[in-house]
Design an enzyme around this catalytic site. Structure first.
Site, PDB file in Angstrom:
ATOM      1  N   VAL A  11       6.975  42.526  34.430  1.00 56.44           N
ATOM      2  CA  VAL A  11       8.212  42.946  34.418  1.00 56.44           C
ATOM      3  C   VAL A  11       8.417  44.118  33.719  1.00 56.44           C
ATOM      4  CG1 VAL A  11      10.767  42.564  33.946  1.00 56.44           C
ATOM      5  CG2 VAL A  11       9.495  40.803  35.354  1.00 56.44           C
ATOM      6  N   ASP A  30       4.378  46.255  23.119  1.00 62.11           N
ATOM      7  CA  ASP A  30       4.029  44.995  23.117  1.00 62.11           C
ATOM      8  C   ASP A  30       3.262  44.632  21.745  1.00 62.11           C
ATOM      9  OD1 ASP A  30       3.532  43.233  25.913  1.00 62.11           O
ATOM     10  OD2 ASP A  30       2.473  42.488  24.401  1.00 62.11           O
ATOM     11  N   GLU A 155       6.244  39.811  42.395  1.00 62.00           N
ATOM     12  CA  GLU A 155       4.566  40.242  42.312  1.00 62.00           C
ATOM     13  C   GLU A 155       3.919  40.693  43.572  1.00 62.00           C
ATOM     14  OE1 GLU A 155       2.773  37.373  39.813  1.00 62.00           O
ATOM     15  OE2 GLU A 155       4.308  37.407  38.241  1.00 62.00           O
ATOM     16  N   LYS A 207      20.699  35.146  38.441  1.00 56.35           N
ATOM     17  CA  LYS A 207      19.260  35.216  38.711  1.00 56.35           C
ATOM     18  C   LYS A 207      18.814  33.658  39.125  1.00 56.35           C
ATOM     19  CE  LYS A 207      14.846  36.031  38.269  1.00 56.35           C
ATOM     20  NZ  LYS A 207      14.131  36.606  39.445  1.00 56.35           N
ATOM     21  N   LEU A 253      10.864  31.144  55.103  1.00 60.10           N
ATOM     22  CA  LEU A 253      11.041  30.093  56.097  1.00 60.10           C
ATOM     23  C   LEU A 253       9.298  29.957  56.760  1.00 60.10           C
ATOM     24  CD1 LEU A 253      14.170  30.068  58.253  1.00 60.10           C
ATOM     25  CD2 LEU A 253      13.512  28.666  56.356  1.00 60.10           C
ATOM     26  N   GLY A 256       4.159  25.991  53.678  1.00 60.77           N
ATOM     27  CA  GLY A 256       2.964  26.080  53.179  1.00 60.77           C
ATOM     28  C   GLY A 256       2.561  25.057  52.300  1.00 60.77           C
ATOM     29  N   CYS A 263       7.819  32.056  38.276  1.00 59.07           N
ATOM     30  CA  CYS A 263       9.108  32.107  38.428  1.00 59.07           C
ATOM     31  C   CYS A 263       9.642  30.660  38.968  1.00 59.07           C
ATOM     32  CB  CYS A 263       9.624  33.601  38.997  1.00 59.07           C
ATOM     33  SG  CYS A 263       9.263  34.725  38.133  1.00 59.07           S
TER      34      CYS A 263
HETATM   35  N1  LIG Z   1       6.687  38.085  36.761  1.00 53.88           N
HETATM   36  C1  LIG Z   1       7.583  38.184  37.633  1.00 53.88           C
HETATM   37  O1  LIG Z   1       7.445  38.394  39.167  1.00 53.88           O
HETATM   38  C2  LIG Z   1       9.036  38.158  37.226  1.00 53.88           C
HETATM   39  C3  LIG Z   1      10.266  38.685  38.142  1.00 53.88           C
HETATM   40  C4  LIG Z   1      11.216  38.445  37.801  1.00 53.88           C
HETATM   41  C5  LIG Z   1      11.775  38.095  36.533  1.00 53.88           C
HETATM   42  N2  LIG Z   1      10.621  37.990  35.525  1.00 53.88           N
HETATM   43  C6  LIG Z   1      11.051  37.368  34.088  1.00 53.88           C
HETATM   44  O2  LIG Z   1      10.900  38.453  33.309  1.00 53.88           O
HETATM   45  C7  LIG Z   1      10.289  37.920  32.102  1.00 53.88           C
HETATM   46  C8  LIG Z   1       8.927  38.460  31.743  1.00 53.88           C
HETATM   47  O3  LIG Z   1       7.892  38.042  32.640  1.00 53.88           O
HETATM   48  P1  LIG Z   1       6.459  38.705  32.783  1.00 53.88           P
HETATM   49  O4  LIG Z   1       5.892  37.705  34.021  1.00 53.88           O
HETATM   50  O5  LIG Z   1       6.515  40.028  32.902  1.00 53.88           O
HETATM   51  O6  LIG Z   1       6.027  38.007  31.268  1.00 53.88           O
HETATM   52  P2  LIG Z   1       4.385  38.271  30.659  1.00 53.88           P
HETATM   53  O7  LIG Z   1       3.972  37.053  30.088  1.00 53.88           O
HETATM   54  O8  LIG Z   1       3.618  38.871  31.839  1.00 53.88           O
HETATM   55  O9  LIG Z   1       4.885  39.489  29.605  1.00 53.88           O
HETATM   56  C9  LIG Z   1       5.564  39.113  28.485  1.00 53.88           C
HETATM   57  C10 LIG Z   1       4.972  40.327  27.337  1.00 53.88           C
HETATM   58  O10 LIG Z   1       5.630  40.328  26.416  1.00 53.88           O
HETATM   59  C11 LIG Z   1       5.062  40.419  25.075  1.00 53.88           C
HETATM   60  N3  LIG Z   1       5.936  39.980  23.893  1.00 53.88           N
HETATM   61  C12 LIG Z   1       6.637  38.809  23.710  1.00 53.88           C
HETATM   62  N4  LIG Z   1       7.112  38.946  22.339  1.00 53.88           N
HETATM   63  C13 LIG Z   1       7.114  40.194  22.127  1.00 53.88           C
HETATM   64  C14 LIG Z   1       7.969  40.719  21.056  1.00 53.88           C
HETATM   65  N5  LIG Z   1       8.509  40.254  20.236  1.00 53.88           N
HETATM   66  N6  LIG Z   1       7.538  42.275  20.900  1.00 53.88           N
HETATM   67  C15 LIG Z   1       6.599  42.993  21.922  1.00 53.88           C
HETATM   68  N7  LIG Z   1       6.317  42.184  23.037  1.00 53.88           N
HETATM   69  C16 LIG Z   1       6.282  40.736  23.092  1.00 53.88           C
HETATM   70  C17 LIG Z   1       3.794  39.747  25.510  1.00 53.88           C
HETATM   71  O11 LIG Z   1       2.811  39.970  24.602  1.00 53.88           O
HETATM   72  C18 LIG Z   1       3.614  39.900  26.896  1.00 53.88           C
HETATM   73  O12 LIG Z   1       2.574  40.845  26.991  1.00 53.88           O
HETATM   74  C19 LIG Z   1      10.439  36.496  32.307  1.00 53.88           C
HETATM   75  O13 LIG Z   1      11.527  36.034  31.781  1.00 53.88           O
HETATM   76  C20 LIG Z   1      10.278  36.387  33.690  1.00 53.88           C
HETATM   77  O14 LIG Z   1      10.926  34.878  34.113  1.00 53.88           O
HETATM   78  C21 LIG Z   1       9.523  37.730  36.100  1.00 53.88           C
END
Ligand SMILES: NC(=O)c1ccc[n+]([C@@H]2O[C@H](COP(=O)([O-])OP(=O)(O)OC[C@H]3O[C@@H](n4cnc5c(N)ncnc54)[C@H](O)[C@@H]3O)[C@@H](O)[C@H]2O)c1
Length: 437
Positions: A11, A30, A155, A207, A253, A256, A263
């Site tokens: 994200v 990060d 994704e 959400k 729909l 699978g 998520c």
């Molecule tokens: N992946 C998806 O498709 C998606 C879609 C919508 C919402 N979300 C939500 O978005 C959020 C992030 O998901 P993601 O899949 O991108 O997570 P991810 O695990 O891929 O990435 C999170 C990143 O945050 C970094 N991090 C953690 N603590 C930190 C800090 N204090 N300072 C700097 N970096 C830090 C980690 O090293 C990691 O690289 C989650 O809450 C998830 O539910 C994800």
């Protein structure tokens, strides 16, 4: 606008790259130095179509930068997005908010001007209040607003989704945050993407409600598929027949092996925990979680049934391991439960996926990972289509059949028409569809 993004995962990285493409000045932060080091070399930490070019273009234009130093990242930022992970907390299924609160605490000490802190991570209702409390406690003099801007990207289609969203939801409690968010999303607003302002708590709930509703739709059609198998119907036709109704719609729909990914599983669970805590049960979502959990292993049993009496020693090739196509994400992928069920029954499992093999290796250490679907099928008793990658939708069936010990195809995505399978000499087992054999 100067924007900092904390957390450079799916994200954070996609949001940062897209915001910079809108013309904003973005720094992605990060804690993971290896990830930042790789990004600085132009190496993407995730597989997401089109992301490498988008990042390269904006880095070259000087609008996108990466750092592992928080202070450097947030200096002068008018908006700071928190996009860190919110995984299921071990043991109880609540959302683990330690990364969100950790990031808020670290940001608080560095606030250097009027700032809007935006929670983009998926967080339970009330988290924004706690983020605000932390910021005010650590930095009582700071001029700061906290708002919620949940992300709905998928994704595999993340850039398209971010740039052409169905809607942008923003939960604000003051006008300053509203103005800043309006400015950030102005390029999308001009594209007529609906920008919906609401309260912070409502945005947080939207959400979870969206994910729970989509998970319900998937689970509904999966149970209808089971019923079709028992009473002799075709779930593809049932899905089409109801999906053409404008009130229902055709998306989500497709029967699978059950939903997975980073998520739906964790978000449905976290929503249930919120509901439980406030004694306002969500019984439909409870049923969805239970049915989906049971389904993944049931898919393993379906393969065992297709193998016949004695599965021990048989070889099964799983094609597609990621939880869906166009991603290398293995989090809660149905393939994991299927592998466990097969290995528990003494089956030797092989696997192939176009992108997720590296992620799959530590999760399924006894699976023999192969370089192509044909290598995986060579000498196998059955092939199982688990994830419908484009590259797996048009397999050369004659080539596949020629190298297999027995010709069984379990098509968990209903990609292959049963009649074609029959022609190629396969015993075909789909989801909720009558077999021609
Ligand atoms: N992946 C998806 O498709 C998606 C879609 C919508 C919402 N979300 C939500 O978005 C959020 C992030 O998901 P993601 O899949 O991108 O997570 P991810 O695990 O891929 O990435 C999170 C990143 O945050 C970094 N991090 C953690 N603590 C930190 C800090 N204090 N300072 C700097 N970096 C830090 C980690 O090293 C990691 O690289 C989650 O809450 C998830 O539910 C994800």
């Amino acid at each position: 606008m100067r924007i900092a993004i904390i957390g450079t995962g799916y994200v954070g990285l996609v949001s940062g790259a897209c915001f910079s493409d809108f013309g904003h000045d973005v720094v992605c932060v990060d804690k993971d130095e290896a990830k930042i080091g790789a990004l600085e070399q132009g190496v993407m930490p995730i597989f997401e179509p089109g992301l490498d070019q988008l990042v390269a273009r904006n880095v070259a234009a000087g609008r996108l930068a990466f750092t592992s130093e928080l202070a450097e990242g947030v200096r002068g930022a008018e908006a700071i997005f928190i996009a860190v992970g919110t995984p299921s907390r071990r043991g109880d299924g609540h959302a683990d908010l330690s990364y969100v609160y950790g990031a808020a605490t670290e940001i608080a000490a560095l606030l250097d001007g009027p700032t809007v802190v935006v929670t983009k991570s998926t967080v339970p209702v009330g988290t924004g209040d706690e983020v605000e409390r932390i910021l005010r406690e650590v930095a009582p003099a700071a001029i700061v607003s906290v708002c919620s801007n949940p992300e709905f990207l998928r994704e595999g289609a993340a850039i398209e989704d971010f740039k052409h969203p169905d809607r942008i939801v923003v939960g604000v409690e003051d006008d300053r945050a509203r103005d800043v968010m309006q400015e950030i999303y102005r390029p999308l607003y001009l594209n007529r993407a609906p920008l919906m302002f609401t309260s912070r708590r409502s945005a947080e709930l939207i959400k979870y409600a969206a994910n729970a509703f989509l998970a319900t739709k998937i689970t509904f059609i999966n149970e209808m598929a089971d019923l079709c198998e028992v009473v002799g119907g075709d779930v593809q036709d049932v899905a089409r027949g109801i999906g053409l109704d404008g009130r229902i719609g055709p998306k989500f729909l497709h029967a699978g092996p059950g939903y997975g990914g980073s998520c739906f599983p964790k978000d449905t669970l976290a929503l249930l925990k919120t509901a439980e805590d406030v004694q306002s049960p969500l019984r439909i979502v409870e049923a969805v979680v239970k049915v989906n959990d049971a389904r993944k292993r049931a898919m393993g049993r379906k393969v065992l049934k297709a193998l016949g009496d004695e599965p021990r020693g048989k070889i099964v090739a799983l094609l597609g391991l990621a939880f869906k196509p166009n991603t290398d994400d293995m989090r809660d992928a149905p393939s994991i439960a299927i592998v466990q069920a097969l290995e528990d029954a003494g089956v030797k499992v092989r696997g192939y996926d176009p992108e997720s093999m590296e992620q799959a290796r530590p999760i399924m250490p006894d699976v023999e990972l192969c370089r192509s679907p044909y290598e995986a099928a060579d000498g196998a008793d059955a092939v199982v289509l688990v994830t419908e990658w484009d590259a797996l939708r048009a397999l050369d069936l004659d080539r596949l059949a020629a190298s297999m010990r027995r010709k069984i195809l379990v098509d968990l995505r209903n990609v292959y028409p049963p009649a074609d399978m029959e022609e190629a000499g396969f015993a075909w087992h789909g989801i909720g569809r009558p077999s021609p054999l």
